[in-house]
Design a protein around this motif. Sequence first.
Motif, mmCIF file in Angstrom:
data_model
loop_
_atom_site.group_PDB
_atom_site.id
_atom_site.type_symbol
_atom_site.label_atom_id
_atom_site.label_comp_id
_atom_site.label_asym_id
_atom_site.label_seq_id
_atom_site.Cartn_x
_atom_site.Cartn_y
_atom_site.Cartn_z
ATOM 1 N N ASP A 24 27.243 33.446 34.137
ATOM 2 C CA ASP A 24 25.901 33.484 33.557
ATOM 3 C C ASP A 24 25.481 34.883 33.137
ATOM 4 O O ASP A 24 25.016 35.084 32.016
ATOM 5 C CB ASP A 24 24.880 32.903 34.546
ATOM 6 C CG ASP A 24 25.103 31.416 34.805
ATOM 7 O OD1 ASP A 24 25.634 30.721 33.911
ATOM 8 O OD2 ASP A 24 24.744 30.959 35.905
ATOM 9 N N LEU A 25 25.598 35.844 34.045
ATOM 10 C CA LEU A 25 25.181 37.218 33.754
ATOM 11 C C LEU A 25 26.188 38.196 34.347
ATOM 12 O O LEU A 25 26.746 37.938 35.417
ATOM 13 C CB LEU A 25 23.812 37.530 34.383
ATOM 14 C CG LEU A 25 22.615 36.722 33.921
ATOM 15 C CD1 LEU A 25 21.405 37.014 34.813
ATOM 16 C CD2 LEU A 25 22.280 37.035 32.469
ATOM 17 N N ILE A 26 26.372 39.310 33.662
ATOM 18 C CA ILE A 26 27.149 40.416 34.208
ATOM 19 C C ILE A 26 26.226 41.628 34.161
ATOM 20 O O ILE A 26 25.689 41.971 33.110
ATOM 21 C CB ILE A 26 28.446 40.664 33.419
ATOM 22 C CG1 ILE A 26 29.309 39.393 33.424
ATOM 23 C CG2 ILE A 26 29.214 41.847 34.020
ATOM 24 C CD1 ILE A 26 30.554 39.474 32.567
ATOM 25 N N ALA A 27 26.011 42.222 35.344
ATOM 26 C CA ALA A 27 25.056 43.321 35.455
ATOM 27 C C ALA A 27 25.711 44.510 36.148
ATOM 28 O O ALA A 27 26.628 44.344 36.953
ATOM 29 C CB ALA A 27 23.827 42.860 36.237
ATOM 30 N N GLN A 28 25.203 45.702 35.835
ATOM 31 C CA GLN A 28 25.791 46.933 36.389
ATOM 32 C C GLN A 28 24.683 47.824 36.941
ATOM 33 O O GLN A 28 23.602 47.930 36.363
ATOM 34 C CB GLN A 28 26.543 47.677 35.302
ATOM 35 C CG GLN A 28 27.218 48.945 35.779
ATOM 36 C CD GLN A 28 27.938 49.633 34.636
ATOM 37 O OE1 GLN A 28 27.428 49.714 33.531
ATOM 38 N NE2 GLN A 28 29.124 50.120 34.911
ATOM 39 N N ARG A 29 25.016 48.473 38.066
ATOM 40 C CA ARG A 29 24.098 49.450 38.661
ATOM 41 C C ARG A 29 24.914 50.383 39.536
ATOM 42 O O ARG A 29 25.690 49.933 40.370
ATOM 43 C CB ARG A 29 23.036 48.723 39.482
ATOM 44 C CG ARG A 29 22.083 49.630 40.204
ATOM 45 C CD ARG A 29 20.944 48.885 40.823
ATOM 46 N NE ARG A 29 21.359 48.313 42.094
ATOM 47 C CZ ARG A 29 20.575 47.641 42.904
ATOM 48 N NH1 ARG A 29 19.330 47.391 42.542
ATOM 49 N NH2 ARG A 29 21.016 47.185 44.042
ATOM 50 N N SER A 30 24.794 51.659 39.336
ATOM 51 C CA SER A 30 25.390 52.736 40.144
ATOM 52 C C SER A 30 26.724 52.382 40.808
ATOM 53 O O SER A 30 26.793 52.192 42.014
ATOM 54 C CB SER A 30 24.391 53.207 41.205
ATOM 55 O OG SER A 30 24.023 52.151 42.057
ATOM 56 N N GLY A 31 27.765 52.307 39.986
ATOM 57 C CA GLY A 31 29.113 52.097 40.512
ATOM 58 C C GLY A 31 29.412 50.687 40.959
ATOM 59 O O GLY A 31 30.383 50.447 41.678
ATOM 60 N N LEU A 32 28.604 49.722 40.537
ATOM 61 C CA LEU A 32 28.761 48.335 40.950
ATOM 62 C C LEU A 32 28.573 47.410 39.755
ATOM 63 O O LEU A 32 27.640 47.598 38.965
ATOM 64 C CB LEU A 32 27.714 48.004 42.019
ATOM 65 C CG LEU A 32 27.629 46.566 42.499
ATOM 66 C CD1 LEU A 32 28.910 46.163 43.237
ATOM 67 C CD2 LEU A 32 26.420 46.406 43.409
ATOM 68 N N GLY A 82 36.574 51.758 37.692
ATOM 69 C CA GLY A 82 36.721 51.779 39.139
ATOM 70 C C GLY A 82 35.495 51.330 39.909
ATOM 71 O O GLY A 82 35.407 51.570 41.114
ATOM 72 N N GLU A 83 34.542 50.691 39.248
ATOM 73 C CA GLU A 83 33.358 50.210 39.941
ATOM 74 C C GLU A 83 33.740 49.133 40.960
ATOM 75 O O GLU A 83 34.718 48.423 40.794
ATOM 76 C CB GLU A 83 32.348 49.578 38.956
ATOM 77 C CG GLU A 83 31.810 50.507 37.912
ATOM 78 C CD GLU A 83 32.580 50.423 36.596
ATOM 79 O OE1 GLU A 83 32.013 50.803 35.583
ATOM 80 O OE2 GLU A 83 33.747 49.975 36.591
ATOM 81 N N ASP A 84 32.937 49.014 41.996
ATOM 82 C CA ASP A 84 33.060 47.885 42.901
ATOM 83 C C ASP A 84 32.567 46.653 42.163
ATOM 84 O O ASP A 84 31.725 46.753 41.264
ATOM 85 C CB ASP A 84 32.207 48.097 44.158
ATOM 86 C CG ASP A 84 32.768 49.181 45.066
ATOM 87 O OD1 ASP A 84 33.996 49.393 45.061
ATOM 88 O OD2 ASP A 84 31.968 49.810 45.774
ATOM 89 N N ALA A 138 36.997 40.568 34.937
ATOM 90 C CA ALA A 138 36.612 41.758 35.707
ATOM 91 C C ALA A 138 37.168 43.056 35.121
ATOM 92 O O ALA A 138 36.423 44.045 35.014
ATOM 93 C CB ALA A 138 37.010 41.610 37.175
ATOM 94 N N PRO A 139 38.444 43.094 34.704
ATOM 95 C CA PRO A 139 38.952 44.358 34.149
ATOM 96 C C PRO A 139 38.213 44.805 32.877
ATOM 97 O O PRO A 139 38.163 45.994 32.575
ATOM 98 C CB PRO A 139 40.417 44.047 33.834
ATOM 99 C CG PRO A 139 40.762 42.890 34.727
ATOM 100 C CD PRO A 139 39.500 42.091 34.836
ATOM 101 N N ASP A 140 37.621 43.879 32.157
ATOM 102 C CA ASP A 140 36.885 44.229 30.939
ATOM 103 C C ASP A 140 35.539 44.883 31.246
ATOM 104 O O ASP A 140 35.006 45.623 30.430
ATOM 105 C CB ASP A 140 36.637 42.984 30.084
ATOM 106 C CG ASP A 140 37.928 42.355 29.592
ATOM 107 O OD1 ASP A 140 38.933 43.084 29.464
ATOM 108 O OD2 ASP A 140 37.935 41.128 29.350
ATOM 109 N N TYR A 141 34.958 44.583 32.402
ATOM 110 C CA TYR A 141 33.615 45.065 32.723
ATOM 111 C C TYR A 141 33.595 46.100 33.839
ATOM 112 O O TYR A 141 32.629 46.838 33.963
ATOM 113 C CB TYR A 141 32.708 43.879 33.085
ATOM 114 C CG TYR A 141 32.467 42.995 31.905
ATOM 115 C CD1 TYR A 141 31.480 43.306 30.968
ATOM 116 C CD2 TYR A 141 33.242 41.863 31.681
ATOM 117 C CE1 TYR A 141 31.265 42.504 29.861
ATOM 118 C CE2 TYR A 141 33.033 41.053 30.578
ATOM 119 C CZ TYR A 141 32.047 41.376 29.671
ATOM 120 O OH TYR A 141 31.839 40.592 28.575
#
Length: 125
Positions: free
Chosen positions: A48-56, A98-100, A91-94
Amino acid sequence: MSETRSPEQRRDADSRGREGEAEAAMWLVGQGWRILAERVKTKAGEIDLIAQRSGLVAFVEVKWRKHSSDLADAIDERRLARVARAVEIVAPDYASAGEDIRIDVILLAPGRKPTHIENAWMPFG
C-alpha cells in the motif's frame, strides 16, 4: 467480507481503500515520514505505502474498516506473509543505501485515531 461481491461493491471497497491509504499517507507525513511510493504492485501482491524516515524504510499495509470493532480481524498472518513476499521483491529498490526495513500496519476507522503497528512482520528474520 463476502467472496461474491458485485462489481459495484468491489469498486466501492477499492475506493474506500484508496481513501484510507491517502489518509494513512497524510498521517505518516505528519509524523515525519516521507512517502516514497503508493500501491506498488508485484507478482506476489501489492504494497500500500512505502515510507522513509531517518535510515528506515517502512513497507506499510493499510486497513480501513467502517467500524473500529472490525479492526481486530483486519490483519492476519496470511495477509502479512503476502506483504512480506512483495517486500522481498522490491526492498532493494527502496532501501538501497543500507537503511533498515520493516513492515508496518496502519489501522483506520471513522472517528478513531490511526493505529500504527510498527514491525508487524519481520520478512528477513
